[in-house]
Design a protein around this motif. Structure first.
Motif, short mmCIF file in Angstrom:
data_model
loop_
_atom_site.label_atom_id
_atom_site.label_comp_id
_atom_site.label_asym_id
_atom_site.label_seq_id
_atom_site.Cartn_x
_atom_site.Cartn_y
_atom_site.Cartn_z
N SER A 238 10.05 -6.36 6.99
CA SER A 238 8.65 -5.98 6.89
C SER A 238 7.76 -7.22 6.85
O SER A 238 7.92 -8.08 5.98
N LEU A 239 6.82 -7.30 7.78
CA LEU A 239 5.97 -8.47 7.95
C LEU A 239 4.59 -8.20 7.36
O LEU A 239 3.93 -7.22 7.73
N HIS A 240 4.13 -9.08 6.48
CA HIS A 240 2.88 -8.87 5.77
C HIS A 240 1.67 -9.22 6.64
O HIS A 240 1.76 -9.89 7.66
N GLY B 150 0.91 -8.57 10.35
CA GLY B 150 2.33 -8.22 10.43
C GLY B 150 2.61 -7.18 11.49
O GLY B 150 3.72 -7.11 12.03
N GLY B 151 1.61 -6.34 11.81
CA GLY B 151 1.75 -5.43 12.94
C GLY B 151 1.82 -6.21 14.24
O GLY B 151 2.62 -5.91 15.13
N TRP C 84 5.05 -6.52 17.03
CA TRP C 84 5.03 -6.53 18.49
C TRP C 84 5.63 -7.82 19.04
O TRP C 84 6.44 -7.81 19.98
N HIS C 85 5.21 -8.96 18.45
CA HIS C 85 5.60 -10.26 18.99
C HIS C 85 7.11 -10.48 18.88
O HIS C 85 7.76 -10.89 19.85
N ALA D 295 -1.48 -0.80 12.13
CA ALA D 295 -2.79 -1.48 12.17
C ALA D 295 -2.66 -2.87 12.77
O ALA D 295 -3.34 -3.80 12.34
N GLY D 296 -1.80 -3.04 13.75
CA GLY D 296 -1.51 -4.36 14.29
C GLY D 296 -2.35 -4.70 15.51
O GLY D 296 -2.59 -3.86 16.37
N TRP D 297 -2.80 -5.94 15.56
CA TRP D 297 -3.39 -6.43 16.80
C TRP D 297 -2.28 -6.88 17.73
O TRP D 297 -1.17 -7.15 17.29
#
Length: 835
Positions: A327-329, A397-398, A402-403, A419-421
């Motif tokens: 999980s990425l913050h 983190g979103g 993706w990245h 909610a990731g860009w």
């Protein structure tokens, strides 16, 4: 004349305010001048604005109120008075994309601690120091990540001292702390683990050492102990003058039998004969927790030998081999708080890496590698079911979800961006600015950040996208744009839009915040697993940069024909026919892992309509194919003398293998001062942004055997840095006083800057980069290259002169990539030198 007198009165008032009695321990700087850069300032990668250019090239003139500065296209901006409020904060829209000039009149030569807030960086009497952009207030809630660790030692001259702050966030505050000790252990910058009850402790911590003196310390030790346990000693190799070093230390303690907290004593000592001299000390606390509680674990990073941590939310009532949820913050979030945002699962571990700091690197560059390091550690430590690994994250983190997923699709069964860009280009910068051949070359190695471009790599992953339709931080259009891309080829994704929800939301009374701990997403995860390589019969894979992403299941892209451009392979295994068939583009060397085939099996390969028949599965279970003059041939395992994914080039990659910074001491006073200050500044920036522990040493202290297989950055040239001859005497590009040699050609001038990466000749894995110039002015020009910036990646070599102050196109004289054999002859370069 009246205007001039008014200005003199303002300056006198400024001096009066900033020259208050130094009997006080702390002084807040409250008045200065500000200049806001025009919105249309040229969009260059290397070319500086006129403020930076004047400072770095020693053309700086003390500004006065009303002075005009000319920018691009004849745009003029003026210096204006700015004053802080009663609490010492400068707050104004004029502080976005601006510089603030403040003077301080010191009654003596002295060393102080500068505590600045809201600034990207600062020049103090022309010397660069790291800023503190993420601190925008004085106090914090107990749960908030803190940014009060930025205490920078600076030397003040007797008399007038000039501060030039770069500001982008609309706020600035600056304090000077006087009469500070020579050595300080910074209580605001610890990296510490939690202790699991009833388990013996063998782990690591770290704390920043501030050297507020002009002394160079070597062979110091940390002495660490708790209560009456045996002290543990960890050597601190060296401390440079007026510098900060985040130093690791070992923690070895007996098992603790009670929950709560224990004291940890840390002493920095000097050993003299049989005695220990305590130079400074500090006491902190370690938290003791139950095994099923969410907690911190620490580890030593391979990037820089620093201590990092990750948050662990362990499962409860585990019934089988556990899954892993990485999980990425988000930006400004501590990893341990990210881990706390979930309820305990009964089938897997929630593990939250740090991205190196709460803002870190947007989960790219060092942030991406931090996530991969933690993933590898967690798989081993928690005995994870490697078929059930999932990736998720919120906000920044979103984006990280993706990245990482487009670059490492074979590592995850399913992903859940919330909610990731999508990419920095779509979210902030809007374009990749490649309007000319020079810009295209400078930006090419950064294109792995263009998430959309690699979306087809996600064909094999389940995808669950979450976004609130009232999100005013990351607009829902970011998620929609990626879903639109997925809809053209993907068959296994879901898109949940939470009506009326903003950026962070939690509508249920269940444990965990719904925007990350979303029950339908975890149910989606539960229905996905990673198939073994033997089950994968078809692979489609794209990469621009094999140094970042080169492998998908049983396919590896090792070398490209055109470096850092798109490489693609579509290949399938027709198992009944014992045949691989497919097509490629921009691939020179690839490998196939044949572990899914029986020993000694014969098979064939048809690539780009070329057939290679009767191939026998080798004992190594891997074959290599090279495209030579358009024809695919079997070849031997490539030599590591050549480029390969773990040592491929582009300058930024030098930071990724226990790097050491080596500054030259054999130039004149100006050159030596530059080399030290540049090495210190770059290490300081990485410490602030990435919790780094970069070892910075003198050239004469560099021993190839002691620093075996470590990456190296040299500051200086062949004449000024003695380590150059040990590492780069065979380089086809040589930088000397007054000239630069490229192959057989020589270009003269003292104002040429060079950044370059080469293989370290005494290692199969290590690289050497140079931050260099043909003289003092050339070395100062090299300061314009932000090779460690989170958004920047440069090619193998960039050479430019003082025309860089006009534009990238005018200044860059030579740039590009060495060949896959590291030669000039087989490389790709733009040469704008006038012969």
């Amino acid at each position: 004349m009246r205007v001039k007198l008014i200005f003199i009165n303002i300056i006198l008032l400024l001096f009066f305010i900033n020259s208050l009695s130094q009997q006080k321990d702390t002084l807040v700087l409250k008045e200065g001048l500000v200049i806001k850069l025009p919105a249309s300032v040229r969009n260059n990668i290397l070319a500086p604005n006129p403020i930076v250019s004047s400072i770095e090239l020693d053309k700086w003139k003390t500004p006065q109120e009303g002075n005009l500065v000319q920018f691009d296209k004849g745009l003029l901006k003026k210096w204006e008075v700015i004053k802080a409020d009663n609490s010492g904060w400068f707050k104004s829209d004029s502080l976005r994309n601006a510089y603030v000039y403040i003077e301080y009149n010191s009654n003596k030569r002295q060393i102080v601690l500068l505590e600045a807030m809201g600034n990207e960086m600062v020049y103090v009497n022309g010397s660069p120091y790291s800023g503190n952009p993420y601190r925008y207030k004085d106090t914090y809630e107990s749960w908030e990540p803190r940014f009060d660790y930025s205490l920078i030692p600076v030397l003040l001259n007797k008399g007038n001292n000039q501060f030039v702050f770069e500001c982008n966030r609309g706020v600035l505050k600056a304090k000077l702390h006087f009469e500070v000790p020579e050595l300080i252990l910074n209580e605001f910058d610890f990296t510490l683990p939690d202790i699991i009850i009833n388990q013996k402790v063998e782990t690591y911590g770290a704390v920043s050492i501030i050297n507020s003196s002009e002394k160079y310390y070597q062979n110091l030790f940390f002495k660490v102990y708790s209560s009456n346990n045996t002290p543990v000693y960890t050597q601190v190799e060296n401390l440079n003058p007026l510098s900060i070093y985040k130093a690791p230390f070992k923690i070895i303690l007996p098992a603790q039998t009670k929950k709560g907290e224990i004291d940890l004593n840390i002493e920095l000592i000097q050993k003299e004969k049989n005695e220990e001299k305590i130079l400074t000390s500090i006491k902190t606390k370690l938290k003791v927790v139950e095994p099923n509680e969410t907690h911190k674990e620490t580890f030593i990073s391979k990037l820089d030998n620093s201590v990092q941590y990750y948050g662990v939310n362990p499962p409860q009532n585990l019934q089988s081999k556990p899954a892993l949820f990485l999980s990425l913050h988000g930006a400004g979030v501590e990893a341990i708080n990210q881990a706390h945002s979930y309820g305990h699962k009964n089938w897997g571990y929630i593990v939250a890496p740090t991205n190196r700091r709460p803002y870190g690197f947007n989960w790219e560059n060092w942030g991406r590698i931090d996530a991969l390091e933690v993933l590898e550690l967690a798989i081993k430590k928690f005995n994870i079911d490697e078929n059930r690994i999932y990736l998720t994250g919120h906000s920044m983190g979103g984006h990280g979800t993706w990245h990482l997923a487009v670059n490492y699709p074979d590592k995850f069964a399913a992903i859940g961006p919330s909610a990731g860009w999508i990419s920095i280009w779509s979210y902030r910068i809007r374009s990749m600015i490649d309007t000319t051949k020079v810009k295209e070359m400078l930006l090419r190695s950064a294109r792995q950040s263009d998430t959309y471009k690699f979306a087809t790599n996600l064909k094999q992953n389940g995808i669950y996208v979450i976004h609130g339709d009232a999100d005013d931080n990351v607009p829902i259009q970011q998620a929609q744009s990626m879903v639109d891309v997925l809809s053209k080829f993907h068959k296994d994704y879901e898109f949940h839009i939470e009506k009326g929800a903003g950026h962070w939301w939690d509508n249920s009374d269940e444990d965990g915040a719904d925007c990350v701990d979303w029950l339908p997403m975890f149910d989606f995860f539960a229905r996905h697993s990673i198939p073994g390589k033997d089950k994968i019969k078809s692979i489609s894979f794209i990469t621009n940069n094999p140094a970042i992403s080169y492998k998908n299941n049983w396919v590896e892209i090792i070398n490209q024909k055109i470096q850092q451009e798109e490489s693609k392979i579509d290949i399938r295994l027709e198992y009944g026919k014992k045949k691989f068939a497919g097509s490629t583009s921009n691939i020179e060397l690839l490998a196939l892992d044949l572990s899914m085939l029986p020993d000694g099996e014969k098979f064939s390969i048809e690539l780009d309509n070329q057939l290679i028949a009767n191939i026998k599965v080798p004992d190594s279970k891997k074959i290599y194919l090279k495209n030579q003059d358009g024809k695919w041939l079997l070849c031997d395992k490539p030599s590591k003398i050549n480029k390969y994914p773990q040592r491929l080039g582009n300058i930024r990659e030098v930071l990724n293998n226990d790097v050491v910074f080596v500054y030259g001491t054999h130039g004149n006073n100006e050159e030596n001062k530059w080399a030290f200050e540049k090495a210190r500044y770059d290490a300081e920036k990485l410490w602030y942004q990435g919790n780094a522990s970069i070892e910075v040493i003198k050239d004469d202290d560099f021993d190839p055997a002691k620093f075996k297989d470590r990456n190296v950055v040299l500051f200086g040239n062949k004449n000024t840095n003695s380590a150059w001859k040990l590492l780069l005497d065979e380089s086809p590009i040589q930088v000397l006083n007054g000239k630069i040699i490229i192959g057989k050609k020589e270009y003269k001038g003292k104002n040429i800057a060079c950044l370059m990466i080469r293989p370290r000749k005494d290692s199969e894995i290590a690289s050497v980069a140079v931050i260099s110039g043909t003289g003092y002015s050339g070395m100062k020009l090299s300061n314009f290259s932000p090779y460690h910036h989170p958004y920047v990646s440069l090619p193998d070599v960039v050479i430019y002169d003082d025309e860089i102050t006009v534009s990238d196109e005018a200044g860059v004289k030579f740039t590009g990539y060495f060949g896959n054999d590291w030669s000039l002859e087989k490389g790709e370069f733009i040469n704008n030198f006038r012969n």
